[in-house]
Design an enzyme around this catalytic site. Sequence first.
Site, PDB file in Angstrom:
ATOM      1  N   HIS A  72       0.845  -1.192   0.000  1.00  6.72           N
ATOM      2  CA  HIS A  72       0.000   0.000   0.000  1.00  6.72           C
ATOM      3  C   HIS A  72       0.874   1.234   0.000  1.00  6.72           C
ATOM      4  CE1 HIS A  72      -4.218  -1.485   1.371  1.00  6.72           C
ATOM      5  NE2 HIS A  72      -3.647  -2.317   0.513  1.00  6.72           N
ATOM      6  N   LYS A 296      -0.247   0.940  14.931  1.00  8.21           N
ATOM      7  CA  LYS A 296       1.089   0.948  15.513  1.00  8.21           C
ATOM      8  C   LYS A 296       1.377  -0.195  16.479  1.00  8.21           C
ATOM      9  CE  LYS A 296       2.390   4.345  13.217  1.00  8.21           C
ATOM     10  NZ  LYS A 296       3.234   3.971  12.077  1.00  8.21           N
ATOM     11  N   TYR A 384       2.863   7.425   9.685  1.00  8.17           N
ATOM     12  CA  TYR A 384       2.104   6.233   9.302  1.00  8.17           C
ATOM     13  C   TYR A 384       3.039   5.110   8.841  1.00  8.17           C
ATOM     14  CZ  TYR A 384      -1.906   3.589   7.540  1.00  8.17           C
ATOM     15  OH  TYR A 384      -2.880   2.622   7.317  1.00  8.17           O
TER      16      TYR A 384
END
Length: 389
Positions: A72, A296, A384
């Site tokens: 991704h 996370k 991210y």
Amino acid sequence: MKTDVAIVGAGPAGLLLGHLLCAAGIAVVIVERQSAAHVLSRIRAGVLETTTTDIMRQLGLDQRLKIEGLRHEGFHLSYGARSIRIDIAALTGKHVTVYGQTELTRDLMDAAPQRGLEILYEAADVSLHDIETAAPRLTFHRNGSAAMLESRFIIGCDGFHGVCRRAIPAGAGRSFEKVYPFGWLGILADVPPCDPELIYANHANGFALASMRSEARSRYYVQVPSDTNLEDWPDDRVWDELAIRLGPDAAAGMTRGPAIEKSIAPLRSFVFEPMRHGNLFLAGDAAHIVPPTGAKGLNLAASDVTYLASALTDFFRHGQEAALALYPDRALARVWKSERFSWFLTKLMHNFPDDSAFDRRIQHAELDYIASSKAAQTAIAENYVGLPL
């Protein structure tokens, strides 16, 4: 029994560390209170930073991940009729990989026998002893008999509710916690995803997330109050609410199907400091919990064990203790930055019961700013994909 390192917990943190230590020639035994089947039944996150995939590659256990993992290069923040695509590849030159935590755990478990990693499943009544000495030990019951495992170090990878953190004397550490007034109702279904990338949605009804585990298996979430009864949410109601919160474009691509798993996960932020007492070290959820909003949890566990494996290798190969002494501070520096990012996304995308109309407008103003600011998008993308170790 005797070993160099005793690990409590055979989740991803314990398994990753166990394999890294075995590869370094360090004797290690993992003690797990549940059965192997129960460990594999846990449905967890599936967005992996390169920190995590690098460990799997280093161990030579990434064959299936390379085939089945989904690369991704971006994700979406949606609100109202607008959608912001955070192009993490363009903004950072990096990507994340979608690969279910269950699948990563399976890869690590399946490789354990051939790699010489001993895992003692169904070990009941685990207790820690002499953790302030150079010879800490574990006692437990297994197969109807009492057992003891002596070691040089004990590593607590046994999660938030495990025994290891509780073995640290009161007053020897400090907990920081924020419990959120809502949870995530998750539904897992064997249907294709509604979008090739994850969608985080801020809606007047509450937060929603469209994610996936593969090209044929989807994982969706909706924000619900903490006291929600799962029985009040039949599959049809979940799909209807997802269609509303995710918006018409996502709804048009959504395929409905029966849930193969459905549950409600509470949200909390939690950190225990320090992540060491004597010769007991904590890693993963035993030391810290993050809301799943930032993806996370598993990745922080991977960074913890990266630091620990290096430090333990220095100790056993070279007799050096400096890296072990630095472990709590090194790990916590990354933990708190990840806690901040997860809190930020949670605050940005969820409805809090006490929020006023002003608070909602501030959320939308922040999202409007992110939509128009490359700098803001870059900051989100950097966090991210994972901050440097």
